[in-house]
Design a protein around this motif. Structure first.
Motif, PDB file in Angstrom:
ATOM      1  N   MET A   1       0.842  -1.188   0.000  1.00 41.92           N
ATOM      2  CA  MET A   1       0.000   0.000   0.000  1.00 41.92           C
ATOM      3  C   MET A   1       0.875   1.234   0.000  1.00 41.92           C
ATOM      4  SD  MET A   1      -3.213   0.701   2.481  1.00 41.92           S
ATOM      5  CE  MET A   1      -2.230   0.380   3.954  1.00 41.92           C
ATOM      6  N   SER A   2       0.706   2.068  -1.033  1.00 51.94           N
ATOM      7  CA  SER A   2       1.543   3.251  -1.171  1.00 51.94           C
ATOM      8  C   SER A   2       0.933   4.431  -0.426  1.00 51.94           C
ATOM      9  CB  SER A   2       1.678   3.608  -2.659  1.00 51.94           C
ATOM     10  OG  SER A   2       2.297   4.866  -2.786  1.00 51.94           O
ATOM     11  N   PRO A   3       1.701   5.057   0.499  1.00 47.98           N
ATOM     12  CA  PRO A   3       1.154   6.180   1.255  1.00 47.98           C
ATOM     13  C   PRO A   3       0.941   7.426   0.414  1.00 47.98           C
ATOM     14  CG  PRO A   3       3.484   5.893   1.733  1.00 47.98           C
ATOM     15  CD  PRO A   3       3.073   4.717   0.901  1.00 47.98           C
ATOM     16  N   ALA A   4       1.515   7.460  -0.796  1.00 47.73           N
ATOM     17  CA  ALA A   4       1.390   8.642  -1.642  1.00 47.73           C
ATOM     18  C   ALA A   4       0.079   8.653  -2.421  1.00 47.73           C
ATOM     19  CB  ALA A   4       2.570   8.713  -2.607  1.00 47.73           C
ATOM     20  N   GLU A   5      -0.620   7.554  -2.458  1.00 49.35           N
ATOM     21  CA  GLU A   5      -1.833   7.440  -3.251  1.00 49.35           C
ATOM     22  C   GLU A   5      -3.078   7.557  -2.368  1.00 49.35           C
ATOM     23  OE1 GLU A   5      -0.981   4.571  -6.963  1.00 49.35           O
ATOM     24  OE2 GLU A   5      -0.880   3.562  -5.031  1.00 49.35           O
ATOM     25  N   PRO A   6      -4.203   7.986  -2.951  1.00 46.06           N
ATOM     26  CA  PRO A   6      -5.453   8.024  -2.193  1.00 46.06           C
ATOM     27  C   PRO A   6      -5.880   6.625  -1.745  1.00 46.06           C
ATOM     28  CG  PRO A   6      -5.640   9.306  -4.217  1.00 46.06           C
ATOM     29  CD  PRO A   6      -4.365   8.524  -4.315  1.00 46.06           C
ATOM     30  N   LEU A   7      -6.475   6.568  -0.568  1.00 52.38           N
ATOM     31  CA  LEU A   7      -7.047   5.304  -0.112  1.00 52.38           C
ATOM     32  C   LEU A   7      -8.296   4.974  -0.908  1.00 52.38           C
ATOM     33  CD1 LEU A   7      -6.615   5.922   3.699  1.00 52.38           C
ATOM     34  CD2 LEU A   7      -5.307   4.315   2.310  1.00 52.38           C
ATOM     35  N   ALA A  72      -4.512   3.045  -3.277  1.00 50.61           N
ATOM     36  CA  ALA A  72      -3.466   2.640  -2.336  1.00 50.61           C
ATOM     37  C   ALA A  72      -3.716   1.267  -1.739  1.00 50.61           C
ATOM     38  CB  ALA A  72      -3.346   3.670  -1.206  1.00 50.61           C
ATOM     39  N   ILE A  73      -4.883   0.697  -2.023  1.00 49.07           N
ATOM     40  CA  ILE A  73      -5.248  -0.589  -1.416  1.00 49.07           C
ATOM     41  C   ILE A  73      -5.245  -1.717  -2.424  1.00 49.07           C
ATOM     42  CG2 ILE A  73      -7.108  -1.850  -0.236  1.00 49.07           C
ATOM     43  CD1 ILE A  73      -7.903   0.824   1.072  1.00 49.07           C
ATOM     44  N   GLY A  74      -5.849  -1.462  -3.578  1.00 52.73           N
ATOM     45  CA  GLY A  74      -5.936  -2.508  -4.597  1.00 52.73           C
ATOM     46  C   GLY A  74      -7.349  -2.633  -5.111  1.00 52.73           C
ATOM     47  N   SER A  75      -7.793  -3.848  -5.310  1.00 49.77           N
ATOM     48  CA  SER A  75      -9.125  -4.077  -5.849  1.00 49.77           C
ATOM     49  C   SER A  75     -10.160  -4.097  -4.728  1.00 49.77           C
ATOM     50  CB  SER A  75      -9.168  -5.411  -6.601  1.00 49.77           C
ATOM     51  OG  SER A  75      -9.127  -6.487  -5.685  1.00 49.77           O
ATOM     52  N   ARG A  76     -11.397  -4.104  -5.127  1.00 54.60           N
ATOM     53  CA  ARG A  76     -12.501  -4.186  -4.162  1.00 54.60           C
ATOM     54  C   ARG A  76     -12.389  -5.438  -3.302  1.00 54.60           C
ATOM     55  NH1 ARG A  76     -18.706  -3.160  -6.030  1.00 54.60           N
ATOM     56  NH2 ARG A  76     -19.775  -3.719  -4.103  1.00 54.60           N
ATOM     57  N   ASP A  77     -11.883  -6.506  -3.868  1.00 50.30           N
ATOM     58  CA  ASP A  77     -11.749  -7.757  -3.109  1.00 50.30           C
ATOM     59  C   ASP A  77     -10.733  -7.643  -1.978  1.00 50.30           C
ATOM     60  OD1 ASP A  77     -13.605  -8.952  -4.772  1.00 50.30           O
ATOM     61  OD2 ASP A  77     -12.094  -9.841  -6.093  1.00 50.30           O
ATOM     62  N   LEU A  79     -10.494  -5.093   0.137  1.00 52.13           N
ATOM     63  CA  LEU A  79     -10.904  -4.113   1.140  1.00 52.13           C
ATOM     64  C   LEU A  79     -11.079  -4.707   2.527  1.00 52.13           C
ATOM     65  CD1 LEU A  79     -13.537  -2.000  -0.830  1.00 52.13           C
ATOM     66  CD2 LEU A  79     -11.065  -1.695  -0.662  1.00 52.13           C
ATOM     67  N   ARG A  80     -11.700  -5.863   2.624  1.00 52.52           N
ATOM     68  CA  ARG A  80     -12.033  -6.441   3.926  1.00 52.52           C
ATOM     69  C   ARG A  80     -11.530  -7.862   4.028  1.00 52.52           C
ATOM     70  NH1 ARG A  80     -15.748  -2.794   3.168  1.00 52.52           N
ATOM     71  NH2 ARG A  80     -16.636  -3.999   1.480  1.00 52.52           N
ATOM     72  N   PRO A  81     -11.302  -8.228   5.340  1.00 52.41           N
ATOM     73  CA  PRO A  81     -11.598  -7.493   6.573  1.00 52.41           C
ATOM     74  C   PRO A  81     -10.496  -6.558   7.033  1.00 52.41           C
ATOM     75  CG  PRO A  81     -10.897  -9.692   7.128  1.00 52.41           C
ATOM     76  CD  PRO A  81     -10.892  -9.621   5.630  1.00 52.41           C
ATOM     77  N   GLY A  82      -9.373  -6.488   6.317  1.00 53.99           N
ATOM     78  CA  GLY A  82      -8.245  -5.759   6.881  1.00 53.99           C
ATOM     79  C   GLY A  82      -8.168  -4.280   6.578  1.00 53.99           C
ATOM     80  N   HIS A  83      -8.286  -3.862   5.310  1.00 50.45           N
ATOM     81  CA  HIS A  83      -7.896  -2.508   4.940  1.00 50.45           C
ATOM     82  C   HIS A  83      -8.951  -1.439   5.209  1.00 50.45           C
ATOM     83  CE1 HIS A  83      -4.128  -3.821   3.345  1.00 50.45           C
ATOM     84  NE2 HIS A  83      -4.674  -4.582   2.411  1.00 50.45           N
ATOM     85  N   VAL A  84     -10.218  -1.780   5.023  1.00 50.12           N
ATOM     86  CA  VAL A  84     -11.297  -0.811   5.219  1.00 50.12           C
ATOM     87  C   VAL A  84     -12.266  -1.356   6.262  1.00 50.12           C
ATOM     88  CG1 VAL A  84     -13.208   0.445   4.145  1.00 50.12           C
ATOM     89  CG2 VAL A  84     -11.090   0.048   2.860  1.00 50.12           C
ATOM     90  N   ALA A  85     -12.493  -0.566   7.307  1.00 51.60           N
ATOM     91  CA  ALA A  85     -13.410  -0.964   8.377  1.00 51.60           C
ATOM     92  C   ALA A  85     -14.595  -0.009   8.392  1.00 51.60           C
ATOM     93  CB  ALA A  85     -12.709  -0.953   9.724  1.00 51.60           C
ATOM     94  N   VAL A  86     -15.777  -0.563   8.663  1.00 49.51           N
ATOM     95  CA  VAL A  86     -16.996   0.239   8.699  1.00 49.51           C
ATOM     96  C   VAL A  86     -17.632   0.113  10.080  1.00 49.51           C
ATOM     97  CG1 VAL A  86     -19.227   0.716   7.616  1.00 49.51           C
ATOM     98  CG2 VAL A  86     -17.345  -0.219   6.239  1.00 49.51           C
ATOM     99  N   VAL A  87     -17.981   1.259  10.668  1.00 48.07           N
ATOM    100  CA  VAL A  87     -18.715   1.288  11.927  1.00 48.07           C
ATOM    101  C   VAL A  87     -20.087   1.876  11.630  1.00 48.07           C
ATOM    102  CG1 VAL A  87     -18.780   2.168  14.290  1.00 48.07           C
ATOM    103  CG2 VAL A  87     -16.581   1.628  13.220  1.00 48.07           C
ATOM    104  N   PHE A  88     -21.140   1.112  11.928  1.00 49.89           N
ATOM    105  CA  PHE A  88     -22.493   1.529  11.594  1.00 49.89           C
ATOM    106  C   PHE A  88     -23.179   2.203  12.779  1.00 49.89           C
ATOM    107  CE2 PHE A  88     -21.515  -2.016   8.745  1.00 49.89           C
ATOM    108  CZ  PHE A  88     -21.852  -1.485   7.515  1.00 49.89           C
ATOM    109  N   GLN A  89     -24.321   2.818  12.499  1.00 50.06           N
ATOM    110  CA  GLN A  89     -25.076   3.513  13.535  1.00 50.06           C
ATOM    111  C   GLN A  89     -25.751   2.545  14.497  1.00 50.06           C
ATOM    112  OE1 GLN A  89     -28.010   6.284  12.055  1.00 50.06           O
ATOM    113  NE2 GLN A  89     -29.131   6.331  13.977  1.00 50.06           N
TER     114      GLN A  89
END
Length: 240
Positions: A1-7, A72-77, A79-89
């Motif tokens: 994951m490159s820190p220079a690129e958008p997440l 900075a992450i890669g493909s949609r596949d 994303l989870r469970p590691g790179h993108v976390a979601v907290v719901f209402q």
């Protein structure tokens, strides 16, 4: 994951529900990026498109126009469970599982052994002051504690991006500030970017960057939202 690129990058991303005369435009074509380390508040009245935008950014939904990418992450596949976390209402803890089992479950599903997942989960709970709740069931803890457990579950995976969708919407203001504290601390600890949607200006003013949504239209500002007069005017207009 490159820190220079958008997440995450949204390029003319839009979402319409339904077709024809009954179609509802939830989000108009939108361009935005979230960079590593960002702290962004997403504000607007109910139905303005906040959840829709976060769900697109999380890869939980598809745009009907444009595209969403995660440079900075890669493909949609990826994303989870590691790179993108979601907290719901709302409540998202599994009732039959203890607190520590709820936090450990995504790690186990990602291939960790039970022992390693529990150790990581216990560490995340400890960082949020929840170690004493590890063996309790969700029904045995308060709503505010449950939201903090949900944050611990998100943190345990060491995400690069935390997306929080109205996480304080069902809490009183004091509890909401505590959960916001926890989210900011969790993002700092994980080195993650944080985007939180909220209708509470006292929370939004704690973030350096504010994205405003009105009827699916996104605008951005870094204005000083701590000005009581400005906050009062904006909050009254959003609460209609």
């Amino acid at each position: 994951m490159s820190p220079a690129e958008p997440l995450v990058r949204c390029t003319q991303a839009a979402r319409t529900f339904g077709q024809g005369r009954t179609a509802t435009v939830a989000l108009s074509p939108t361009d935005c990026v979230v960079l590593p380390g960002d702290r962004i508040a997403l504000v607007g009245p109910s139905g303005s498109g906040k959840s829709t935008l976060l769900h697109l950014m999380a890869g939980l939904d598809d745009p009907t126009r444009g595209e969403v990418t995660w440079p900075a992450i890669g493909s949609r596949d990826d994303l989870r469970p590691g790179h993108v976390a979601v907290v719901f209402q709302g409540p998202t803890l599994l009732a039959p599982l203890t607190v520590i089992e709820n936090v450990a479950l995504p790690l186990i599903l990602d291939g960790d052994t039970d022992a390693r997942a529990r150790a990581t989960a216990r560490e995340a709970l400890g960082l949020l002051g929840l170690a004493g709740l590890a063996d309790k069931l969700p029904e045995e803890i308060s709503g505010g504690q449950a939201q903090r457990v949900a944050v611990a579950r998100a943190l345990a995976g060491r995400p690069a991006l935390i997306l929080a969708d109205e996480p304080t919407g069902q809490l009183d203001r004091a509890s909401g500030q505590v959960v916001t504290d926890v989210l900011l601390q969790a993002a700092d600890h994980a080195g993650a970017a944080l985007v939180i949607s909220t209708h509470d200006m006292s929370i939004a003013q704690r973030f350096a960057v504010c994205w405003q949504l009105h009827s699916g239209q996104l605008t951005r500002t870094t204005a000083d939202l701590s000005d009581p007069a400005a906050a009062s005017i904006e909050e009254s207009s959003w609460s209609r």
